[in-house]
Write a protein that holds these residues in place. Structure first.
Motif, PDB file in Angstrom:
ATOM      1  N   THR A   1       0.830  -1.212   0.000  1.00 16.84           N
ATOM      2  CA  THR A   1       0.000   0.000   0.000  1.00 16.84           C
ATOM      3  C   THR A   1       0.858   1.252   0.000  1.00 16.84           C
ATOM      4  O   THR A   1       0.524   2.243  -0.667  1.00 16.84           O
ATOM      5  CB  THR A   1      -0.922  -0.002   1.231  1.00 16.84           C
ATOM      6  N   VAL A   2       1.963   1.230   0.735  1.00 16.31           N
ATOM      7  CA  VAL A   2       2.856   2.387   0.768  1.00 16.31           C
ATOM      8  C   VAL A   2       3.383   2.698  -0.626  1.00 16.31           C
ATOM      9  O   VAL A   2       3.342   3.854  -1.090  1.00 16.31           O
ATOM     10  CB  VAL A   2       4.013   2.137   1.759  1.00 16.31           C
ATOM     11  N   GLU A   3       3.893   1.691  -1.321  1.00 17.74           N
ATOM     12  CA  GLU A   3       4.449   1.936  -2.651  1.00 17.74           C
ATOM     13  C   GLU A   3       3.367   2.342  -3.645  1.00 17.74           C
ATOM     14  O   GLU A   3       3.600   3.196  -4.511  1.00 17.74           O
ATOM     15  CB  GLU A   3       5.196   0.701  -3.141  1.00 17.74           C
ATOM     16  N   ALA A   4       2.192   1.769  -3.507  1.00 19.08           N
ATOM     17  CA  ALA A   4       1.102   2.138  -4.420  1.00 19.08           C
ATOM     18  C   ALA A   4       0.721   3.597  -4.249  1.00 19.08           C
ATOM     19  O   ALA A   4       0.441   4.294  -5.235  1.00 19.08           O
ATOM     20  CB  ALA A   4      -0.100   1.238  -4.173  1.00 19.08           C
ATOM     21  N   ASN A   5       0.704   4.090  -3.008  1.00 21.00           N
ATOM     22  CA  ASN A   5       0.337   5.486  -2.767  1.00 21.00           C
ATOM     23  C   ASN A   5       1.478   6.455  -3.062  1.00 21.00           C
ATOM     24  O   ASN A   5       1.235   7.609  -3.427  1.00 21.00           O
ATOM     25  CB  ASN A   5      -0.110   5.663  -1.310  1.00 21.00           C
ATOM     26  N   GLN A   6       2.719   6.021  -2.928  1.00 17.20           N
ATOM     27  CA  GLN A   6       3.857   6.904  -3.170  1.00 17.20           C
ATOM     28  C   GLN A   6       4.210   7.003  -4.652  1.00 17.20           C
ATOM     29  O   GLN A   6       4.507   8.089  -5.142  1.00 17.20           O
ATOM     30  CB  GLN A   6       5.075   6.401  -2.385  1.00 17.20           C
TER      31      GLN A   6
END
Length: 481
Positions: free
Chosen positions: A31-36
């Motif tokens: 989720t972190v990489e998807a949002n960043q």
């Protein structure tokens, strides 16, 4: 201690819970990489996989060295540790994007160092489990540990500020680019010393002198140990400029004393002494300044953080206000992992990681995180209840309370409940000293829980009954039920 065939050790349950915890860490990283980045790199799962390997290694050590240990402790702590590494990597990614740099490597930045510290911490925890096969062995070195603990506490106080002070608190030893917080290890040594001392003096300290409002208060002559630890805590407050550490040490001793004697009067005396001493320090800081001035300034910031006179970036309420704004921005559900702006909060990697994480996972996420901490403390207290010897009961109870009190101190400071302190959030914040000391704490709880959950007699549990032992030279026998 080899396991007894036919008796459940719940190690498979521990392994299943550990796998679930690591799946949550993988989902968080995704989720972190998807949002960043608006996309997910093929290697997003690598940090979680490395953590899984490390925690699985500790799990295998527990299978061999402490087969009856509590099966919930390692998965619960591993989840918090994994989320901490994931959030630190989220900060590294945000910094790389702001500077228009490529995605940071797995072993670079703060998250890479935290991975290395996790490896070192788990190795120390495994060594403790393999070397200390019986927790009662520690009691042989209780006075040595007490002395070591006091020395570790006082070292930062006597060092110059350039070698010990960070953000107004003298809690560190700084040598070049290397820093260590000796107080994190001091609490482990002091717990063992307090437990041994109170086991030996429990009967004396349990005696009552006068009864007031239905409560039996101790004799005046028995107040010496409490007064001594109280004075030590005030010295920490004044010279190390940290309320949290002073509260941690004094609260640890008073609660351990209460557990040993079962007298509520010790809690009342302890609370009155501590808060009375803090109030006197506040008054002295307002009138004479000197070594009390720092605590007075911190108290003023706590009382009115939004006052313009207190709102500055160096030593004022700036970081507290930014943390509160971050928590408020997160609301109930948060902005989502990787979708917030935690970089606006100073010290978000260490002291204020709870506020930065709270912006992205919201009140519900923070509540779940606090429930995991509560679960760890509860399992530690359960180990204290289950173990059969008094020393083990006090050590496990003291360690569990220490962890819970440390969480209260840091969360209370971030939310404005108490003045800010220099404490780190256990297993979550960046930093090697805190991580290693707290994993050693968990290892000791695993050792004590193994002793408490292990059958009292292997002969009684399985196998044919042995014939009664004949005492040499005596007309009597030892009868085993």
């Amino acid at each position: 201690m080899p396991r007894i065939p036919g008796l459940k050790t719940h190690r498979n349950a521990e392994l299943a819970l550990l796998a679930c915890a690591m799946v949550l860490v993988v989902v968080y990283s995704w989720t972190v990489e998807a949002n960043q980045y608006d996309k997910v790199s093929p290697a997003f799962w690598v940090p979680a996989a490395l953590l899984s390997i490390l925690f699985f290694g500790l799990h295998m050590v527990v299978r061999f060295a402490a087969p009856y240990a509590d099966p919930v402790l390692i998965p619960a702590v591993a989840l918090i540790n994994g989320l901490g590494v994931g959030f630190l990597r989220r900060l590294d990614i945000a910094r790389a994007i702001a500077r228009k740099l490529p995605e940071p490597g797995i072993f670079s930045g703060t998250s890479g160092r935290q991975l290395a510290w996790t490896l070192a911490s788990l190795i120390l925890a495994a060594v403790l489990l393999l070397v200390i096969r019986d927790h009662k062995v520690v009691s042989r070195y209780a006075y040595t540990l007490g002395l070591v603990g006091i020395v570790l506490v006082m070292i930062p106080a006597v060092l110059p500020a350039s070698m010990s002070e960070i953000n107004g608190a003298k809690l560190w030893i700084k040598l070049g680019g290397f820093t260590i917080q000796p107080g994190e290890f001091a609490k482990l040594a002091l717990v063992s010393f307090f437990a041994y001392y109170l086991v030996r003096k429990r009967e004396v300290l349990s005696l009552a002198s006068k009864r007031f409002l239905g409560i039996d208060f101790p004799r005046g002559r028995d107040l010496g140990p409490v007064v001594t630890v109280w004075l030590l805590s005030l010295l920490v407050l004044v010279f190390e400029k940290d309320l949290g550490t002073a509260l941690l040490y004094f609260g640890l001793f008073v609660v351990t004393l209460y557990v040993a004697t079962e007298r509520a009067s010790w809690l009342i005396i302890g609370l009155l002494m501590f808060f009375g001493g803090v109030y006197i320090a506040y008054l002295l800081g307002a009138s004479v300044g000197g070594p009390f001035a720092n605590f007075y300034d911190r108290a003023q910031v706590w009382l009115d953080p939004f006052n313009a006179a207190n709102y500055n970036r160096t030593g004022g309420s700036y970081q507290l206000v930014q943390g509160l704004l971050g928590l408020g921005t997160g609301g109930l559900f948060g902005t989502g992992p990787g979708a917030g702006s935690p970089s606006y909060v100073p010290e978000v990697r260490t002291d204020f990681i709870f506020a930065g994480l709270g912006e992205e996972i919201g009140l519900f996420g923070l509540s779940a995180l606090l429930m995991i901490y509560l679960l760890i403390v509860e399992r530690g207290l359960r180990a204290a209840i289950a173990v059969r010897d008094s020393f083990g009961k006090l050590v496990a109870g003291g360690l569990a309370f220490t962890l819970g009190l440390q969480v209260f101190v840091i969360v209370g400071g971030i939310t404005g409940l108490i003045p800010l302190t220099g404490q780190t959030t256990p297993f979550l914040s960046a930093g090697g000293s805190s991580l290693m000391a707290n994993w050693l704490l968990v290892a000791m709880l695993l050792r004590i829980s193994d002793a408490g959950r292990r059958p009292a007699s292997q002969d009684r549990a399985v196998g044919p009954k042995q014939p009664p032992a004949q005492l040499h030279g005596a007309m009597t026998e030892v009868i085993k039920p």
